[in-house]
Design a protein around this motif. Structure first.
Motif, PDB file in Angstrom:
ATOM      1  N   GLY A 139      -4.255  27.937  12.403  1.00 27.51           N
ATOM      2  CA  GLY A 139      -3.114  27.058  12.561  1.00 27.51           C
ATOM      3  C   GLY A 139      -3.505  25.613  12.810  1.00 27.51           C
ATOM      4  O   GLY A 139      -2.645  24.754  12.958  1.00 27.51           O
ATOM      5  N   GLN A 140      -4.825  25.338  12.937  1.00 24.83           N
ATOM      6  CA  GLN A 140      -5.268  23.973  13.192  1.00 24.83           C
ATOM      7  C   GLN A 140      -5.125  23.137  11.916  1.00 24.83           C
ATOM      8  O   GLN A 140      -5.409  23.592  10.811  1.00 24.83           O
ATOM      9  N   ALA A 141      -4.658  21.933  12.086  1.00 26.10           N
ATOM     10  CA  ALA A 141      -4.453  21.051  10.936  1.00 26.10           C
ATOM     11  C   ALA A 141      -5.789  20.682  10.323  1.00 26.10           C
ATOM     12  O   ALA A 141      -6.787  20.538  11.022  1.00 26.10           O
ATOM     13  N   PRO A 142      -5.852  20.532   9.002  1.00 29.87           N
ATOM     14  CA  PRO A 142      -7.117  20.174   8.341  1.00 29.87           C
ATOM     15  C   PRO A 142      -7.575  18.787   8.753  1.00 29.87           C
ATOM     16  O   PRO A 142      -6.775  17.864   8.944  1.00 29.87           O
ATOM     17  N   THR A 143      -8.858  18.662   8.930  1.00 24.31           N
ATOM     18  CA  THR A 143      -9.430  17.381   9.315  1.00 24.31           C
ATOM     19  C   THR A 143      -9.471  16.432   8.128  1.00 24.31           C
ATOM     20  O   THR A 143      -9.208  16.811   6.981  1.00 24.31           O
ATOM     21  N   VAL A 144      -9.836  15.154   8.429  1.00 24.90           N
ATOM     22  CA  VAL A 144      -9.904  14.139   7.370  1.00 24.90           C
ATOM     23  C   VAL A 144     -10.978  14.482   6.350  1.00 24.90           C
ATOM     24  O   VAL A 144     -10.803  14.318   5.139  1.00 24.90           O
ATOM     25  N   SER A 145     -12.119  15.028   6.844  1.00 26.48           N
ATOM     26  CA  SER A 145     -13.204  15.383   5.921  1.00 26.48           C
ATOM     27  C   SER A 145     -12.797  16.506   4.997  1.00 26.48           C
ATOM     28  O   SER A 145     -13.141  16.528   3.822  1.00 26.48           O
ATOM     29  N   GLN A 146     -12.000  17.480   5.531  1.00 28.85           N
ATOM     30  CA  GLN A 146     -11.531  18.582   4.692  1.00 28.85           C
ATOM     31  C   GLN A 146     -10.568  18.072   3.619  1.00 28.85           C
ATOM     32  O   GLN A 146     -10.590  18.519   2.474  1.00 28.85           O
ATOM     33  N   LYS A 147      -9.725  17.119   4.002  1.00 31.27           N
ATOM     34  CA  LYS A 147      -8.784  16.568   3.023  1.00 31.27           C
ATOM     35  C   LYS A 147      -9.521  15.823   1.921  1.00 31.27           C
ATOM     36  O   LYS A 147      -9.176  15.913   0.738  1.00 31.27           O
ATOM     37  N   SER A 148     -10.563  15.049   2.331  1.00 28.97           N
ATOM     38  CA  SER A 148     -11.311  14.301   1.321  1.00 28.97           C
ATOM     39  C   SER A 148     -12.058  15.221   0.379  1.00 28.97           C
ATOM     40  O   SER A 148     -12.190  14.941  -0.808  1.00 28.97           O
ATOM     41  N   MET A 149     -12.531  16.367   0.885  1.00 27.76           N
ATOM     42  CA  MET A 149     -13.215  17.326   0.026  1.00 27.76           C
ATOM     43  C   MET A 149     -12.255  17.904  -1.002  1.00 27.76           C
ATOM     44  O   MET A 149     -12.585  18.076  -2.173  1.00 27.76           O
ATOM     45  N   LYS A 150     -10.999  18.213  -0.556  1.00 24.97           N
ATOM     46  CA  LYS A 150     -10.001  18.741  -1.494  1.00 24.97           C
ATOM     47  C   LYS A 150      -9.643  17.687  -2.543  1.00 24.97           C
ATOM     48  O   LYS A 150      -9.371  17.999  -3.688  1.00 24.97           O
ATOM     49  N   ALA A 151      -9.619  16.414  -2.111  1.00 23.88           N
ATOM     50  CA  ALA A 151      -9.285  15.351  -3.061  1.00 23.88           C
ATOM     51  C   ALA A 151     -10.383  15.150  -4.088  1.00 23.88           C
ATOM     52  O   ALA A 151     -10.118  14.728  -5.213  1.00 23.88           O
ATOM     53  N   ARG A 152     -11.640  15.438  -3.700  1.00 24.68           N
ATOM     54  CA  ARG A 152     -12.753  15.243  -4.631  1.00 24.68           C
ATOM     55  C   ARG A 152     -12.896  16.389  -5.629  1.00 24.68           C
ATOM     56  O   ARG A 152     -13.550  16.247  -6.636  1.00 24.68           O
ATOM     57  N   LYS A 153     -12.274  17.505  -5.380  1.00 28.24           N
ATOM     58  CA  LYS A 153     -12.433  18.666  -6.270  1.00 28.24           C
ATOM     59  C   LYS A 153     -11.930  18.405  -7.685  1.00 28.24           C
ATOM     60  O   LYS A 153     -12.612  18.746  -8.643  1.00 28.24           O
ATOM     61  N   PRO A 154     -10.730  17.787  -7.852  1.00 28.79           N
ATOM     62  CA  PRO A 154     -10.285  17.556  -9.231  1.00 28.79           C
ATOM     63  C   PRO A 154     -11.255  16.688 -10.020  1.00 28.79           C
ATOM     64  O   PRO A 154     -11.487  16.920 -11.197  1.00 28.79           O
ATOM     65  N   LEU A 155     -11.863  15.654  -9.380  1.00 28.42           N
ATOM     66  CA  LEU A 155     -12.815  14.798 -10.083  1.00 28.42           C
ATOM     67  C   LEU A 155     -14.043  15.584 -10.522  1.00 28.42           C
ATOM     68  O   LEU A 155     -14.531  15.445 -11.642  1.00 28.42           O
ATOM     69  N   GLY A 156     -14.539  16.440  -9.615  1.00 25.46           N
ATOM     70  CA  GLY A 156     -15.676  17.277  -9.988  1.00 25.46           C
ATOM     71  C   GLY A 156     -15.334  18.239 -11.099  1.00 25.46           C
ATOM     72  O   GLY A 156     -16.152  18.518 -11.982  1.00 25.46           O
ATOM     73  N   LYS A 157     -14.107  18.731 -11.068  1.00 21.15           N
ATOM     74  CA  LYS A 157     -13.665  19.654 -12.120  1.00 21.15           C
ATOM     75  C   LYS A 157     -13.586  18.927 -13.456  1.00 21.15           C
ATOM     76  O   LYS A 157     -13.951  19.482 -14.503  1.00 21.15           O
ATOM     77  N   GLN A 158     -13.113  17.669 -13.410  1.00 19.83           N
ATOM     78  CA  GLN A 158     -13.046  16.899 -14.650  1.00 19.83           C
ATOM     79  C   GLN A 158     -14.441  16.666 -15.224  1.00 19.83           C
ATOM     80  O   GLN A 158     -14.647  16.749 -16.434  1.00 19.83           O
ATOM     81  N   ARG A 159     -15.399  16.359 -14.336  1.00 22.30           N
ATOM     82  CA  ARG A 159     -16.762  16.138 -14.810  1.00 22.30           C
ATOM     83  C   ARG A 159     -17.366  17.401 -15.401  1.00 22.30           C
ATOM     84  O   ARG A 159     -18.048  17.366 -16.430  1.00 22.30           O
ATOM     85  N   SER A 160     -17.087  18.514 -14.750  1.00 23.67           N
ATOM     86  CA  SER A 160     -17.612  19.773 -15.288  1.00 23.67           C
ATOM     87  C   SER A 160     -16.971  20.103 -16.622  1.00 23.67           C
ATOM     88  O   SER A 160     -17.634  20.618 -17.529  1.00 23.67           O
TER      89      SER A 160
END
Length: 319
Positions: A3-24
């Motif tokens: 139930g703990q809210a996601p941290t800033v680092s977790q949010k940034s990791m989720k935001a970086r996933k689409p870019l990595g997916k595009q590169r792949s």
């Protein structure tokens, strides 16, 4: 902790996933991306860069002074265009031939596709389809030569048939009353068979169970066509119609040039042949550029209006 809210680092990791997916995806399909490069370059070089030359429509263009040295005249070329009697006559010819092409030629591939779809012998169907769309691979020069031979007043098969029933020979290409019918008719012969491929592909996607259910309800082939076949290909018909009206004033230079002569040009001369004669031969570049820009604007407006009406009525459109 649950139930703990996601941290800033977790949010940034989720935001970086689409870019990595595009590169792949790019690395995975890089060959396909490279294949598209010639097509992209084609449109940039031959479609988009020439749009810069549209400024000539607002200049008194001089080929030696170029774009920067030629004087600006504003809308004078367009005023000349709409006040010139010869241009208005040629515009009338283009509009009438375009209307004939939409009303008569456009439905022909649809009818051919419906007829071919009713054939049950696959071999016979393929042979007929090949014969029908074979003229598409011939150039307009060859088509023009064939039609001129067929319509010849002395040796043409049409006039020989007329002579056989007691009718005098007719010089079809020497009278302006026949030229529009010849232009539309040869276009049907050349391109209608090729257009049936698109509609046959759309017909192939119709679920056969729909026809079985209709037969169980007592529907004959005609009712099945009206209630199942035509509604199934209606989106394809809509898209093809919108693409067709976009080229309403662009009937085709070669298609007309091979048939038009001094005897029939009064009703056969269109904007494309007029641009060739006045623009390239007489070197009136600014005037013919204004005509070309006018054609493009009319085509764009027709597509936008047609697309809006289509989406309101059938829900289908180009965009």
């Amino acid at each position: 902790m649950s139930g703990q809210a996601p941290t800033v680092s977790q949010k940034s990791m989720k935001a970086r996933k689409p870019l990595g997916k595009q590169r792949s995806n790019f690395r995975k399909y890089k060959a396909l991306y490279f294949i598209t490069i010639p097509g992209i370059l084609y449109f940039i070089i031959f479609k988009y860069l020439p749009l810069m030359g549209s400024v000539m429509a607002f200049q008194d263009y001089n080929i030696f002074k170029g774009f920067t040295g030629s004087p600006w005249v504003g809308l004078d070329q367009f005023k000349r265009m709409f006040t010139y009697t010869e241009f208005l006559r040629i515009l009338e010819n283009t509009v009438l031939i375009g209307l004939y092409d939409i009303l008569i030629a456009f439905p022909v591939p649809i009818i051919l596709a419906l007829l071919l779809n009713e054939l049950r012998k696959v071999l016979y169907k393929r042979i007929l389809q090949t014969i029908v769309y074979l003229p598409h691979f011939l150039s307009w020069v060859i088509i023009g030569g064939i039609m001129i031979g067929i319509l010849s007043p002395t040796t043409g098969i049409v006039n020989q048939m007329l002579n056989a029933v007691g009718i005098k020979s007719i010089y079809f290409l020497g009278e302006d009353s026949y030229i529009r019918s010849i232009l539309v008719g040869t276009g049907i012969w050349k391109d209608s068979g090729w257009g049936t491929i698109i509609y046959l592909a759309a017909l192939a996607s119709v679920n056969p169970e729909l026809y079985e259910a209709a037969r169980m309800d007592g529907a004959n082939r005609w009712k099945q066509t009206l209630s199942i076949t035509i509604p199934a290909i209606l989106p394809t018909i809509t898209i093809m119609f919108l693409l067709h009206i976009g080229n309403f004033l662009d009937f085709g230079f070669e298609r007309v040039f091979v048939f038009v002569n001094s005897l029939n040009e009064h009703k056969g001369d269109i904007l494309d042949t007029y641009i060739y004669r006045v623009g390239l031969i007489d070197q009136q570049y600014s005037y013919t550029t204004a005509i070309g820009l006018f054609k493009s604007i009319v085509g764009l407006m027709l597509i936008m209006i047609g697309n809006t009406l289509s989406k309101k009525t059938s829900g289908e459109g180009l965009y």
